[in-house]
Design a protein around this motif. Sequence first.
Motif, PDB file in Angstrom:
ATOM      1  N   GLN A  22      45.828  76.639 104.481  1.00 24.86           N
ATOM      2  CA  GLN A  22      45.800  75.897 105.748  1.00 24.86           C
ATOM      3  C   GLN A  22      47.106  75.140 105.967  1.00 24.86           C
ATOM      4  OE1 GLN A  22      42.503  73.184 106.079  1.00 24.86           O
ATOM      5  NE2 GLN A  22      42.972  72.624 108.187  1.00 24.86           N
ATOM      6  N   LYS A  23      47.574  74.465 104.928  1.00 26.33           N
ATOM      7  CA  LYS A  23      48.818  73.715 105.061  1.00 26.33           C
ATOM      8  C   LYS A  23      50.014  74.654 105.220  1.00 26.33           C
ATOM      9  CE  LYS A  23      51.390  69.874 103.049  1.00 26.33           C
ATOM     10  NZ  LYS A  23      51.433  68.865 101.954  1.00 26.33           N
ATOM     11  N   THR A  24      49.968  75.798 104.547  1.00 23.83           N
ATOM     12  CA  THR A  24      51.039  76.784 104.670  1.00 23.83           C
ATOM     13  C   THR A  24      51.170  77.269 106.107  1.00 23.83           C
ATOM     14  OG1 THR A  24      50.728  77.521 102.396  1.00 23.83           O
ATOM     15  CG2 THR A  24      51.845  79.041 103.875  1.00 23.83           C
ATOM     16  N   ASP A  25      50.036  77.565 106.742  1.00 19.98           N
ATOM     17  CA  ASP A  25      50.040  78.009 108.131  1.00 19.98           C
ATOM     18  C   ASP A  25      50.491  76.895 109.061  1.00 19.98           C
ATOM     19  OD1 ASP A  25      49.236  79.995 110.260  1.00 19.98           O
ATOM     20  OD2 ASP A  25      47.901  78.327 110.787  1.00 19.98           O
ATOM     21  N   ILE A  51      60.349  79.666 101.700  1.00 19.51           N
ATOM     22  CA  ILE A  51      59.781  80.425 100.592  1.00 19.51           C
ATOM     23  C   ILE A  51      58.353  79.951 100.352  1.00 19.51           C
ATOM     24  CG2 ILE A  51      60.052  81.133  98.202  1.00 19.51           C
ATOM     25  CD1 ILE A  51      62.966  80.580  98.325  1.00 19.51           C
ATOM     26  N   PRO A  52      57.382  80.612 100.970  1.00 19.32           N
ATOM     27  CA  PRO A  52      55.982  80.254 100.747  1.00 19.32           C
ATOM     28  C   PRO A  52      55.446  80.939  99.491  1.00 19.32           C
ATOM     29  CG  PRO A  52      56.103  82.031 102.324  1.00 19.32           C
ATOM     30  CD  PRO A  52      57.532  81.708 101.932  1.00 19.32           C
ATOM     31  N   ASP A  53      54.137  80.861  99.278  1.00 14.25           N
ATOM     32  CA  ASP A  53      53.518  81.591  98.181  1.00 14.25           C
ATOM     33  C   ASP A  53      53.445  83.086  98.524  1.00 14.25           C
ATOM     34  OD1 ASP A  53      50.592  82.257  99.283  1.00 14.25           O
ATOM     35  OD2 ASP A  53      51.165  80.257  99.938  1.00 14.25           O
ATOM     36  N   PHE A  54      53.192  83.919  97.535  1.00 13.70           N
ATOM     37  CA  PHE A  54      53.143  85.367  97.752  1.00 13.70           C
ATOM     38  C   PHE A  54      52.049  85.768  98.737  1.00 13.70           C
ATOM     39  CE2 PHE A  54      55.131  85.467  93.418  1.00 13.70           C
ATOM     40  CZ  PHE A  54      56.316  86.071  93.802  1.00 13.70           C
ATOM     41  N   VAL A  55      50.894  85.086  98.679  1.00 22.44           N
ATOM     42  CA  VAL A  55      49.763  85.452  99.532  1.00 22.44           C
ATOM     43  C   VAL A  55      50.115  85.334 101.005  1.00 22.44           C
ATOM     44  CG1 VAL A  55      47.387  84.834 100.144  1.00 22.44           C
ATOM     45  CG2 VAL A  55      48.092  84.820  97.751  1.00 22.44           C
ATOM     46  N   SER A  56      51.020  84.411 101.333  1.00 23.40           N
ATOM     47  CA  SER A  56      51.337  84.121 102.735  1.00 23.40           C
ATOM     48  C   SER A  56      52.488  84.937 103.299  1.00 23.40           C
ATOM     49  CB  SER A  56      51.664  82.626 102.881  1.00 23.40           C
ATOM     50  OG  SER A  56      50.593  81.834 102.446  1.00 23.40           O
ATOM     51  N   LEU A  57      53.121  85.770 102.493  1.00 18.33           N
ATOM     52  CA  LEU A  57      54.327  86.455 102.955  1.00 18.33           C
ATOM     53  C   LEU A  57      54.081  87.325 104.185  1.00 18.33           C
ATOM     54  CD1 LEU A  57      56.051  87.472  99.590  1.00 18.33           C
ATOM     55  CD2 LEU A  57      56.851  85.780 101.253  1.00 18.33           C
ATOM     56  N   LEU A  58      53.030  88.128 104.183  1.00 17.32           N
ATOM     57  CA  LEU A  58      52.806  89.039 105.302  1.00 17.32           C
ATOM     58  C   LEU A  58      52.448  88.289 106.579  1.00 17.32           C
ATOM     59  CD1 LEU A  58      50.925  92.010 103.604  1.00 17.32           C
ATOM     60  CD2 LEU A  58      53.324  91.879 104.296  1.00 17.32           C
ATOM     61  N   SER A  59      51.633  87.253 106.473  1.00 15.73           N
ATOM     62  CA  SER A  59      51.299  86.485 107.675  1.00 15.73           C
ATOM     63  C   SER A  59      52.527  85.758 108.202  1.00 15.73           C
ATOM     64  CB  SER A  59      50.164  85.492 107.386  1.00 15.73           C
ATOM     65  OG  SER A  59      50.546  84.537 106.422  1.00 15.73           O
ATOM     66  N   TYR A  60      53.376  85.297 107.318  1.00 18.66           N
ATOM     67  CA  TYR A  60      54.631  84.667 107.747  1.00 18.66           C
ATOM     68  C   TYR A  60      55.537  85.682 108.428  1.00 18.66           C
ATOM     69  CZ  TYR A  60      54.707  79.820 106.120  1.00 18.66           C
ATOM     70  OH  TYR A  60      54.515  78.462 105.994  1.00 18.66           O
ATOM     71  N   ARG A  61      55.649  86.844 107.827  1.00 19.29           N
ATOM     72  CA  ARG A  61      56.480  87.890 108.438  1.00 19.29           C
ATOM     73  C   ARG A  61      56.023  88.177 109.861  1.00 19.29           C
ATOM     74  NH1 ARG A  61      55.383  93.885 106.592  1.00 19.29           N
ATOM     75  NH2 ARG A  61      53.510  93.303 107.763  1.00 19.29           N
ATOM     76  N   ILE A  64      56.729  85.152 112.273  1.00 27.96           N
ATOM     77  CA  ILE A  64      58.158  85.027 112.578  1.00 27.96           C
ATOM     78  C   ILE A  64      58.596  86.116 113.553  1.00 27.96           C
ATOM     79  CG2 ILE A  64      60.473  85.228 111.581  1.00 27.96           C
ATOM     80  CD1 ILE A  64      59.263  83.944 109.015  1.00 27.96           C
ATOM     81  N   LYS A  65      58.130  87.341 113.316  1.00 28.03           N
ATOM     82  CA  LYS A  65      58.469  88.452 114.208  1.00 28.03           C
ATOM     83  C   LYS A  65      57.896  88.231 115.596  1.00 28.03           C
ATOM     84  CE  LYS A  65      58.137  93.496 114.577  1.00 28.03           C
ATOM     85  NZ  LYS A  65      57.644  94.744 113.916  1.00 28.03           N
ATOM     86  N   SER A  66      56.658  87.771 115.678  1.00 30.43           N
ATOM     87  CA  SER A  66      56.014  87.536 116.965  1.00 30.43           C
ATOM     88  C   SER A  66      56.734  86.454 117.759  1.00 30.43           C
ATOM     89  CB  SER A  66      54.555  87.137 116.751  1.00 30.43           C
ATOM     90  OG  SER A  66      53.913  86.856 117.971  1.00 30.43           O
ATOM     91  N   ALA A  67      57.215  85.417 117.066  1.00 29.67           N
ATOM     92  CA  ALA A  67      57.905  84.316 117.732  1.00 29.67           C
ATOM     93  C   ALA A  67      59.364  84.641 118.034  1.00 29.67           C
ATOM     94  CB  ALA A  67      57.829  83.062 116.864  1.00 29.67           C
ATOM     95  N   GLY A  68      59.886  85.705 117.421  1.00 30.10           N
ATOM     96  CA  GLY A  68      61.303  86.029 117.594  1.00 30.10           C
ATOM     97  C   GLY A  68      62.207  84.923 117.076  1.00 30.10           C
ATOM     98  N   ALA A  96      60.685  93.638  99.639  1.00 36.48           N
ATOM     99  CA  ALA A  96      61.574  94.086 100.711  1.00 36.48           C
ATOM    100  C   ALA A  96      60.771  94.674 101.866  1.00 36.48           C
ATOM    101  CB  ALA A  96      62.575  95.094 100.174  1.00 36.48           C
ATOM    102  N   GLN A  97      59.743  95.452 101.547  1.00 33.03           N
ATOM    103  CA  GLN A  97      58.895  96.020 102.583  1.00 33.03           C
ATOM    104  C   GLN A  97      58.144  94.939 103.353  1.00 33.03           C
ATOM    105  OE1 GLN A  97      56.549  98.662 100.153  1.00 33.03           O
ATOM    106  NE2 GLN A  97      57.892 100.421 100.531  1.00 33.03           N
ATOM    107  N   ALA A  98      57.892  93.803 102.703  1.00 32.49           N
ATOM    108  CA  ALA A  98      57.197  92.686 103.341  1.00 32.49           C
ATOM    109  C   ALA A  98      58.118  91.817 104.186  1.00 32.49           C
ATOM    110  CB  ALA A  98      56.519  91.824 102.278  1.00 32.49           C
ATOM    111  N   GLY A  99      59.401  92.168 104.227  1.00 31.61           N
ATOM    112  CA  GLY A  99      60.327  91.426 105.076  1.00 31.61           C
ATOM    113  C   GLY A  99      61.077  90.312 104.378  1.00 31.61           C
TER     114      GLY A  99
END
Length: 260
Positions: A22-25, A51-61, A64-68, A96-99
């Motif tokens: 929750q705090k990460t988001d 640099i978040p935790d590993f679990v959050s990498l895809l949601s962060y990617r 970030i992409k959605s917000a440009g 790398a594949q996760a952005g």
Amino acid sequence: MSAAPARRRLVGVSYKMYFDLQKTDAYLQAVLPHLPSLLESLQREVDVFVIPDFVSLLSYRDAIKSAGAPLFLGAQDSHHEDAGAFTGEVSPKVLAQAGVRFVEMGHAERRRLFGETDAWVAQKALGAARNGMVPLICLGEQTKGGGTQVAVDECWAQVEAVFRDIAPDAEVVLAYEPVWAIGAAEPAGAEHVVAVTQALRQKAADLKRPGLVRILYGGSAGPGLFQKLEEGVDGLFLGRFAHDPQAFLRTIEEVGSGKK
């Protein structure tokens, strides 16, 4: 051999293992809307990473992409092999594949708690660079008060194998964090930090490699610090202070408004 590219300033924050999901988001949602206009307003060009935790990498990617937004993604660690029987490890190819753009390695906590060695860091750096990512290598002397040369010698020994083995055109970021200053109430003295980082930059330049090398300061870094250090460093690598998103944004502004 071509000249090394110009160095843009760089600011980043690692969440370590302090945030739940929750705090990460919430952190990302507090930073993303303000980042584009902030970076456009600065006197100097600044690259920014989280640099978040590993679990959050895809949601962060995806966010970030959605917000440009001009925000780079980092990972807190990586294995050196792309695939194999390494239970519990994270592949640099997958990162790398996760952005992911920056891979942190060699932090004093990893060395102390998990036995990470200089040789291990060098292997991880090769794995990150092989997959198009930038090794962000933490380095720093153990003992306070040993003087500039002692600090430089100890720090360079931690990355010498990286520069020996990595491709000459690969980008590397060095995050100078004296071990005795990590988590301290006050950062290392500005005169010491500048002297050490200037010497490290010269040693990297003496290698005459075309790859970009940027140097950050971490270790109890906070507001008002960068102007004292900018003769030696290209930016700051933040920890607890920047766990407040507004403090992170203020630090980006500070780094981007320094000398031209």
